[in-house]
Design a protein around this motif. Structure first.
Motif, PDB file in Angstrom:
ATOM      1  N   LEU A  46      13.238   3.399  -5.054  1.00 37.22           N
ATOM      2  CA  LEU A  46      13.012   2.113  -4.397  1.00 37.22           C
ATOM      3  C   LEU A  46      12.153   2.277  -3.143  1.00 37.22           C
ATOM      4  O   LEU A  46      11.261   1.463  -2.883  1.00 37.22           O
ATOM      5  N   VAL A  47      12.388   3.347  -2.392  1.00 41.34           N
ATOM      6  CA  VAL A  47      11.597   3.604  -1.182  1.00 41.34           C
ATOM      7  C   VAL A  47      10.153   3.902  -1.555  1.00 41.34           C
ATOM      8  O   VAL A  47       9.218   3.418  -0.906  1.00 41.34           O
ATOM      9  N   ARG A  48       9.959   4.661  -2.613  1.00 38.78           N
ATOM     10  CA  ARG A  48       8.603   5.034  -3.022  1.00 38.78           C
ATOM     11  C   ARG A  48       7.800   3.805  -3.469  1.00 38.78           C
ATOM     12  O   ARG A  48       6.578   3.803  -3.396  1.00 38.78           O
ATOM     13  N   ILE A  49       8.485   2.759  -3.910  1.00 35.05           N
ATOM     14  CA  ILE A  49       7.817   1.515  -4.299  1.00 35.05           C
ATOM     15  C   ILE A  49       7.701   0.576  -3.093  1.00 35.05           C
ATOM     16  O   ILE A  49       6.652  -0.023  -2.858  1.00 35.05           O
ATOM     17  N   ALA A  50       8.775   0.455  -2.318  1.00 38.53           N
ATOM     18  CA  ALA A  50       8.821  -0.515  -1.223  1.00 38.53           C
ATOM     19  C   ALA A  50       7.914  -0.147  -0.055  1.00 38.53           C
ATOM     20  O   ALA A  50       7.328  -1.034   0.568  1.00 38.53           O
ATOM     21  N   LEU A  51       7.795   1.127   0.239  1.00 39.36           N
ATOM     22  CA  LEU A  51       7.015   1.535   1.407  1.00 39.36           C
ATOM     23  C   LEU A  51       5.540   1.142   1.293  1.00 39.36           C
ATOM     24  O   LEU A  51       5.022   0.450   2.177  1.00 39.36           O
ATOM     25  N   PRO A  52       4.831   1.512   0.234  1.00 40.42           N
ATOM     26  CA  PRO A  52       3.439   1.065   0.146  1.00 40.42           C
ATOM     27  C   PRO A  52       3.321  -0.459   0.018  1.00 40.42           C
ATOM     28  O   PRO A  52       2.359  -1.053   0.501  1.00 40.42           O
ATOM     29  N   SER A  53       4.322  -1.082  -0.591  1.00 41.98           N
ATOM     30  CA  SER A  53       4.303  -2.544  -0.707  1.00 41.98           C
ATOM     31  C   SER A  53       4.409  -3.190   0.668  1.00 41.98           C
ATOM     32  O   SER A  53       3.700  -4.167   0.963  1.00 41.98           O
ATOM     33  N   LEU A  54       5.277  -2.652   1.516  1.00 40.52           N
ATOM     34  CA  LEU A  54       5.434  -3.188   2.867  1.00 40.52           C
ATOM     35  C   LEU A  54       4.163  -2.992   3.697  1.00 40.52           C
ATOM     36  O   LEU A  54       3.760  -3.887   4.443  1.00 40.52           O
ATOM     37  N   VAL A  55       3.518  -1.843   3.547  1.00 40.31           N
ATOM     38  CA  VAL A  55       2.244  -1.609   4.244  1.00 40.31           C
ATOM     39  C   VAL A  55       1.230  -2.660   3.790  1.00 40.31           C
ATOM     40  O   VAL A  55       0.540  -3.265   4.624  1.00 40.31           O
ATOM     41  N   ALA A  56       1.156  -2.915   2.502  1.00 41.62           N
ATOM     42  CA  ALA A  56       0.205  -3.899   1.980  1.00 41.62           C
ATOM     43  C   ALA A  56       0.526  -5.303   2.506  1.00 41.62           C
ATOM     44  O   ALA A  56      -0.386  -6.039   2.913  1.00 41.62           O
ATOM     45  N   VAL A  57       1.791  -5.666   2.527  1.00 39.56           N
ATOM     46  CA  VAL A  57       2.183  -6.990   3.028  1.00 39.56           C
ATOM     47  C   VAL A  57       1.836  -7.128   4.505  1.00 39.56           C
ATOM     48  O   VAL A  57       1.265  -8.138   4.935  1.00 39.56           O
ATOM     49  N   TYR A  58       2.148  -6.108   5.299  1.00 39.06           N
ATOM     50  CA  TYR A  58       1.854  -6.163   6.731  1.00 39.06           C
ATOM     51  C   TYR A  58       0.355  -6.296   6.977  1.00 39.06           C
ATOM     52  O   TYR A  58      -0.077  -7.080   7.824  1.00 39.06           O
ATOM     53  N   PHE A  59      -0.449  -5.558   6.241  1.00 38.60           N
ATOM     54  CA  PHE A  59      -1.884  -5.666   6.439  1.00 38.60           C
ATOM     55  C   PHE A  59      -2.431  -6.983   5.894  1.00 38.60           C
ATOM     56  O   PHE A  59      -3.435  -7.493   6.394  1.00 38.60           O
ATOM     57  N   GLY A  60      -1.746  -7.574   4.925  1.00 43.41           N
ATOM     58  CA  GLY A  60      -2.089  -8.928   4.508  1.00 43.41           C
ATOM     59  C   GLY A  60      -1.832  -9.922   5.633  1.00 43.41           C
ATOM     60  O   GLY A  60      -2.634 -10.831   5.881  1.00 43.41           O
ATOM     61  N   VAL A  61      -0.731  -9.750   6.341  1.00 44.57           N
ATOM     62  CA  VAL A  61      -0.412 -10.609   7.493  1.00 44.57           C
ATOM     63  C   VAL A  61      -1.463 -10.435   8.583  1.00 44.57           C
ATOM     64  O   VAL A  61      -1.940 -11.417   9.170  1.00 44.57           O
ATOM     65  N   ILE A  62      -1.848  -9.189   8.853  1.00 43.98           N
ATOM     66  CA  ILE A  62      -2.871  -8.919   9.863  1.00 43.98           C
ATOM     67  C   ILE A  62      -4.199  -9.549   9.453  1.00 43.98           C
ATOM     68  O   ILE A  62      -4.892 -10.184  10.268  1.00 43.98           O
ATOM     69  N   PHE A  63      -4.562  -9.423   8.185  1.00 42.91           N
ATOM     70  CA  PHE A  63      -5.787 -10.040   7.682  1.00 42.91           C
ATOM     71  C   PHE A  63      -5.740 -11.556   7.878  1.00 42.91           C
ATOM     72  O   PHE A  63      -6.708 -12.176   8.316  1.00 42.91           O
ATOM     73  N   TYR A  64      -4.582 -12.162   7.566  1.00 42.96           N
ATOM     74  CA  TYR A  64      -4.403 -13.589   7.752  1.00 42.96           C
ATOM     75  C   TYR A  64      -4.610 -13.974   9.219  1.00 42.96           C
ATOM     76  O   TYR A  64      -5.278 -14.963   9.535  1.00 42.96           O
TER      77      TYR A  64
END
Length: 116
Positions: free
Chosen positions: A93-111
Motif C-alpha cells: 500500500l505504501v509503495r502505491i500510495a507514496l508516488p500517488s500522494l506526490v502526484a496529487v500534491y504536485f497537481g495541487v501546486i500546478f493548480y
C-alpha cells in the motif's frame, strides 16, 4: 523480586531492527514536505486576496488569519502521514500510495500556479 524477573524477560528492542527507507522513498517524502510548504505559502497568498480554503480542517484557521497555527498544524499532519511511509516503506500500500500522494500534491501546486 517478581518485578525484576519481568523486567529481565522483556524483549530488547534494537533501533537497528527498524528498516530505513530507500533513497526513492526518502526523495518522495522530501518532495511531499516541499509541496506541503508550497501549498501552504500559495494558500496564504490566495486567502489574503479573499479566496476560500477548501480543506475543512484548516479553513477555520486560515480564514481567522491564524497562519502560523495553520503552518504548524499542516506540518504536523504532513509529518504524521509521511512517518507511516518511512516506517513501512516495503508495504504494498505504501509503495502505491507514496508516488500517488506526490502526484496529487504536485497537481495541487500546478493548480495554484495556473491560478496566480
Amino acid at each position: 523480586m517478581p518485578s525484576t524477573a519481568l523486567a529481565n524477560s522483556a524483549p530488547k528492542i534494537s533501533l537497528n531492527a527498524i528498516p530505513l527507507p530507500d533513497s526513492r522513498t526518502r526523495a518522495a517524502i522530501f518532495l511531499i514536505f516541499i509541496a506541503s510548504l508550497l501549498d501552504f505559502s500559495l494558500t496564504c497568498h490566495y486567502v489574503s486576496l479573499g479566496a476560500r480554503e477548501m480543506n475543512p480542517v484548516l479553513a477555520p484557521l486560515f480564514h481567522a488569519g491564524r497562519f502560523m497555527e495553520v503552518f504548524w498544524l499542516k506540518t504536523f499532519m504532513t509529518a504524521a502521514g509521511v512517518s507511516v511511509f518511512a516506517l513501512f516503506p516495503q508495504r504494498p500500500l505504501v509503495r502505491i500510495a507514496l508516488p500517488s500522494l506526490v502526484a496529487v500534491y504536485f497537481g495541487v501546486i500546478f493548480y495554484h500556479i495556473i491560478h496566480l
